[in-house]
Design a protein around this motif. Sequence first.
Motif, mmCIF file in Angstrom:
data_model
loop_
_atom_site.group_PDB
_atom_site.id
_atom_site.type_symbol
_atom_site.label_atom_id
_atom_site.label_comp_id
_atom_site.label_asym_id
_atom_site.label_seq_id
_atom_site.Cartn_x
_atom_site.Cartn_y
_atom_site.Cartn_z
ATOM 1 N N LYS A 1 0.831 -1.206 0.000
ATOM 2 C CA LYS A 1 0.000 0.000 0.000
ATOM 3 C C LYS A 1 0.869 1.262 0.000
ATOM 4 O O LYS A 1 0.639 2.178 -0.783
ATOM 5 C CB LYS A 1 -0.913 -0.022 1.232
ATOM 6 C CG LYS A 1 -1.749 1.220 1.419
ATOM 7 C CD LYS A 1 -2.698 1.040 2.588
ATOM 8 C CE LYS A 1 -2.327 1.958 3.706
ATOM 9 N NZ LYS A 1 -3.243 1.873 4.853
ATOM 10 N N TYR A 2 1.878 1.291 0.847
ATOM 11 C CA TYR A 2 2.707 2.493 0.950
ATOM 12 C C TYR A 2 3.685 2.626 -0.211
ATOM 13 O O TYR A 2 3.964 3.740 -0.665
ATOM 14 C CB TYR A 2 3.416 2.552 2.302
ATOM 15 C CG TYR A 2 2.428 2.854 3.404
ATOM 16 C CD1 TYR A 2 1.838 4.108 3.499
ATOM 17 C CD2 TYR A 2 2.054 1.878 4.318
ATOM 18 C CE1 TYR A 2 0.902 4.385 4.476
ATOM 19 C CE2 TYR A 2 1.129 2.149 5.304
ATOM 20 C CZ TYR A 2 0.547 3.407 5.383
ATOM 21 O OH TYR A 2 -0.382 3.683 6.353
ATOM 22 N N LEU A 3 4.186 1.518 -0.702
ATOM 23 C CA LEU A 3 5.052 1.593 -1.885
ATOM 24 C C LEU A 3 4.252 2.095 -3.087
ATOM 25 O O LEU A 3 4.736 2.913 -3.874
ATOM 26 C CB LEU A 3 5.684 0.241 -2.181
ATOM 27 C CG LEU A 3 6.735 -0.213 -1.174
ATOM 28 C CD1 LEU A 3 7.150 -1.652 -1.455
ATOM 29 C CD2 LEU A 3 7.936 0.708 -1.177
ATOM 30 N N LYS A 4 3.027 1.610 -3.210
ATOM 31 C CA LYS A 4 2.159 2.062 -4.297
ATOM 32 C C LYS A 4 1.861 3.557 -4.164
ATOM 33 O O LYS A 4 1.901 4.297 -5.148
ATOM 34 C CB LYS A 4 0.862 1.256 -4.294
ATOM 35 C CG LYS A 4 -0.072 1.612 -5.420
ATOM 36 C CD LYS A 4 -1.322 0.760 -5.402
ATOM 37 C CE LYS A 4 -2.251 1.205 -6.516
ATOM 38 N NZ LYS A 4 -3.583 0.666 -6.375
ATOM 39 N N LEU A 5 1.611 4.008 -2.952
ATOM 40 C CA LEU A 5 1.349 5.428 -2.714
ATOM 41 C C LEU A 5 2.568 6.279 -3.099
ATOM 42 O O LEU A 5 2.428 7.304 -3.773
ATOM 43 C CB LEU A 5 1.004 5.654 -1.239
ATOM 44 C CG LEU A 5 0.745 7.096 -0.810
ATOM 45 C CD1 LEU A 5 -0.475 7.672 -1.518
ATOM 46 C CD2 LEU A 5 0.571 7.168 0.697
ATOM 47 N N GLU B 1 2.672 6.422 -6.855
ATOM 48 C CA GLU B 1 1.625 7.299 -7.386
ATOM 49 C C GLU B 1 1.957 8.777 -7.188
ATOM 50 O O GLU B 1 1.489 9.626 -7.940
ATOM 51 C CB GLU B 1 0.284 6.963 -6.741
ATOM 52 C CG GLU B 1 -0.280 5.643 -7.214
ATOM 53 C CD GLU B 1 -1.491 5.178 -6.412
ATOM 54 O OE1 GLU B 1 -1.823 5.800 -5.382
ATOM 55 O OE2 GLU B 1 -2.097 4.175 -6.829
ATOM 56 N N GLU B 2 2.785 9.081 -6.190
ATOM 57 C CA GLU B 2 3.213 10.461 -5.951
ATOM 58 C C GLU B 2 4.353 10.870 -6.882
ATOM 59 O O GLU B 2 4.872 11.976 -6.773
ATOM 60 C CB GLU B 2 3.648 10.629 -4.495
ATOM 61 C CG GLU B 2 2.502 10.539 -3.513
ATOM 62 C CD GLU B 2 2.947 10.574 -2.069
ATOM 63 O OE1 GLU B 2 4.168 10.454 -1.788
ATOM 64 O OE2 GLU B 2 2.075 10.714 -1.200
ATOM 65 N N GLY B 3 4.724 9.958 -7.799
ATOM 66 C CA GLY B 3 5.734 10.284 -8.796
ATOM 67 C C GLY B 3 7.140 9.833 -8.461
ATOM 68 O O GLY B 3 8.080 10.160 -9.182
ATOM 69 N N ASN B 4 7.307 9.096 -7.392
ATOM 70 C CA ASN B 4 8.629 8.606 -7.005
ATOM 71 C C ASN B 4 9.006 7.363 -7.804
ATOM 72 O O ASN B 4 8.134 6.607 -8.237
ATOM 73 C CB ASN B 4 8.650 8.268 -5.509
ATOM 74 C CG ASN B 4 8.368 9.475 -4.658
ATOM 75 O OD1 ASN B 4 9.163 10.397 -4.601
ATOM 76 N ND2 ASN B 4 7.221 9.485 -4.004
ATOM 77 N N GLU B 5 10.293 7.173 -7.997
ATOM 78 C CA GLU B 5 10.812 5.943 -8.590
ATOM 79 C C GLU B 5 11.178 5.012 -7.435
ATOM 80 O O GLU B 5 11.966 5.388 -6.571
ATOM 81 C CB GLU B 5 12.062 6.218 -9.428
ATOM 82 C CG GLU B 5 11.820 7.090 -10.628
ATOM 83 C CD GLU B 5 13.122 7.398 -11.348
ATOM 84 O OE1 GLU B 5 13.960 6.488 -11.506
ATOM 85 O OE2 GLU B 5 13.300 8.562 -11.735
#
Length: 96
Positions: free
Chosen positions: A74-78, A81-85
């Motif tokens: 969940k947090y990796l996906k978030l 989605e915030e534009g991080n690699e």
Amino acid sequence: MRIFVDMDDICVNLLHEWLIILNNIRGVTPKTESDIDDWNMKLHYPTLTSNQIYGPLYSSDMWERVQPVEDAYKYLKLLKEEGNEIYVATSSYPQS
């Protein structure tokens, strides 16, 4: 932003399954996750051989039981989605 995450005990609960195996070897003093403060397991199981300690890491049986850390996805996906690699940077075994 580039974010590097470790796999072991950040994404998956490796230690939990590994301790189950190690604690079931005859003659060892069982350890809990809170006992482990270093990934050099020889420090925690000095009576075991390197093969007894690290052999399970080559076993597909153990890796089939390893579960994701709660909410890790969940947090990796978030973060993604915030534009991080997101990169997994680990020294875990290739079979995992």
